[in-house]
Design a protein around this motif. Structure first.
Motif, mmCIF file in Angstrom:
data_model
loop_
_atom_site.group_PDB
_atom_site.id
_atom_site.type_symbol
_atom_site.label_atom_id
_atom_site.label_comp_id
_atom_site.label_asym_id
_atom_site.label_seq_id
_atom_site.Cartn_x
_atom_site.Cartn_y
_atom_site.Cartn_z
ATOM 1 N N VAL A 56 22.518 95.579 -27.474
ATOM 2 C CA VAL A 56 23.743 95.648 -26.690
ATOM 3 C C VAL A 56 24.869 95.040 -27.519
ATOM 4 C CG1 VAL A 56 24.915 94.910 -24.568
ATOM 5 C CG2 VAL A 56 22.465 95.503 -24.517
ATOM 6 N N ILE A 57 25.961 95.770 -27.628
ATOM 7 C CA ILE A 57 27.126 95.309 -28.369
ATOM 8 C C ILE A 57 28.271 95.172 -27.365
ATOM 9 C CG2 ILE A 57 28.727 95.822 -30.246
ATOM 10 C CD1 ILE A 57 26.463 97.788 -31.274
ATOM 11 N N LEU A 58 28.950 94.042 -27.423
ATOM 12 C CA LEU A 58 30.044 93.780 -26.495
ATOM 13 C C LEU A 58 31.363 93.610 -27.239
ATOM 14 C CD1 LEU A 58 28.269 91.120 -24.248
ATOM 15 C CD2 LEU A 58 28.772 93.496 -23.628
ATOM 16 N N ALA A 59 32.425 94.074 -26.610
ATOM 17 C CA ALA A 59 33.778 93.845 -27.105
ATOM 18 C C ALA A 59 34.477 92.945 -26.093
ATOM 19 C CB ALA A 59 34.537 95.159 -27.239
ATOM 20 N N PHE A 60 35.092 91.897 -26.605
ATOM 21 C CA PHE A 60 35.901 90.998 -25.783
ATOM 22 C C PHE A 60 37.329 91.033 -26.322
ATOM 23 C CE2 PHE A 60 31.627 89.268 -25.416
ATOM 24 C CZ PHE A 60 31.516 89.001 -24.061
ATOM 25 N N VAL A 61 38.293 91.076 -25.423
ATOM 26 C CA VAL A 61 39.702 90.963 -25.793
ATOM 27 C C VAL A 61 40.232 89.721 -25.089
ATOM 28 C CG1 VAL A 61 41.987 92.004 -25.664
ATOM 29 C CG2 VAL A 61 39.991 93.451 -26.130
ATOM 30 N N ASP A 62 40.668 88.760 -25.870
ATOM 31 C CA ASP A 62 41.124 87.477 -25.320
ATOM 32 C C ASP A 62 40.078 86.900 -24.368
ATOM 33 O OD1 ASP A 62 43.491 87.676 -26.796
ATOM 34 O OD2 ASP A 62 44.476 88.806 -25.184
ATOM 35 N N ALA A 63 38.823 86.957 -24.806
ATOM 36 C CA ALA A 63 37.657 86.419 -24.089
ATOM 37 C C ALA A 63 37.287 87.193 -22.823
ATOM 38 C CB ALA A 63 37.828 84.934 -23.785
ATOM 39 N N GLU A 64 37.945 88.313 -22.545
ATOM 40 C CA GLU A 64 37.630 89.137 -21.378
ATOM 41 C C GLU A 64 36.750 90.310 -21.806
ATOM 42 O OE1 GLU A 64 38.329 88.655 -18.103
ATOM 43 O OE2 GLU A 64 39.112 86.713 -18.772
#
Length: 169
Positions: A56-64
């Motif tokens: 599983v790969i996750l993307a966070f933008v400004d910790a969201e």
């Protein structure tokens, strides 16, 4: 700030982000338009952890939580090597247009290289032209062995759910 990470599903923040994003994906027209069931929400993390071939790969933008890719290892009999199937790709509506899908797919490719895979595979809906454009820009194309035979089609056959009661009969 954008952060792309291979999820550690033992971390509650990663597990929660994955379930939250998968539910948003399921609600999206490209995900079927119906949210995840309570069963899936409660069990997805544990079931994926059992599968060492799941990534599983996750993307966070400004910790969201902003996007995810779920990959499952497979095997190419023609190449006699592993392959990595990109099973789910999703970027939340608020974060689209920022190049997250490209970054997520690049991370999947890194994982595939580390695993010694011969290729990446994925499925895309015929009407999802935005995703098709993104995949083409990342080097994907329709699968074919012989152009005269055409491109491969992705089919399914749903199986009836077997309950514990059925198993005891």
């Amino acid at each position: 700030m954008i952060e792309i990470v291979e999820a550690d599903l033992s971390l509650p923040a990663h597990a929660d982000a994955m379930v939250q994003l998968m539910d948003k994906y399921a609600l999206d027209p490209m995900g079927g338009g119906k949210g995840l069931s309570d069963y899936v929400k409660a069990n997805l993390r544990a079931e994926l952890v059992k599968r060492k071939a799941a990534h599983v790969i996750l993307a966070f933008v400004d910790a969201e939580p902003a996007g995810l890719v779920v990959c499952l290892e497979g095997f190419s009999t023609f190449a006699c090597k592993p392959l990595l199937n990109i099973h789910d790709v999703f970027v939340a509506v608020l974060y689209r247009g920022r190049g997250l899908s490209k970054l997520l797919l690049q991370k999947a490719e890194e994982i595939a290289f580390d695993l010694g895979c011969c290729k990446l595979t994925l499925e895309v809906l015929e009407g999802n032209h935005v995703a098709q454009s993104a995949y083409k820009a990342c080097g994907f194309s329709g699968y074919e062995l012989n152009p005269q035979m055409g491109k491969a089609l992705f089919w399914e056959k749903k199986l009836a759910e077997v309950t514990d009661e059925d198993k005891n009969l």
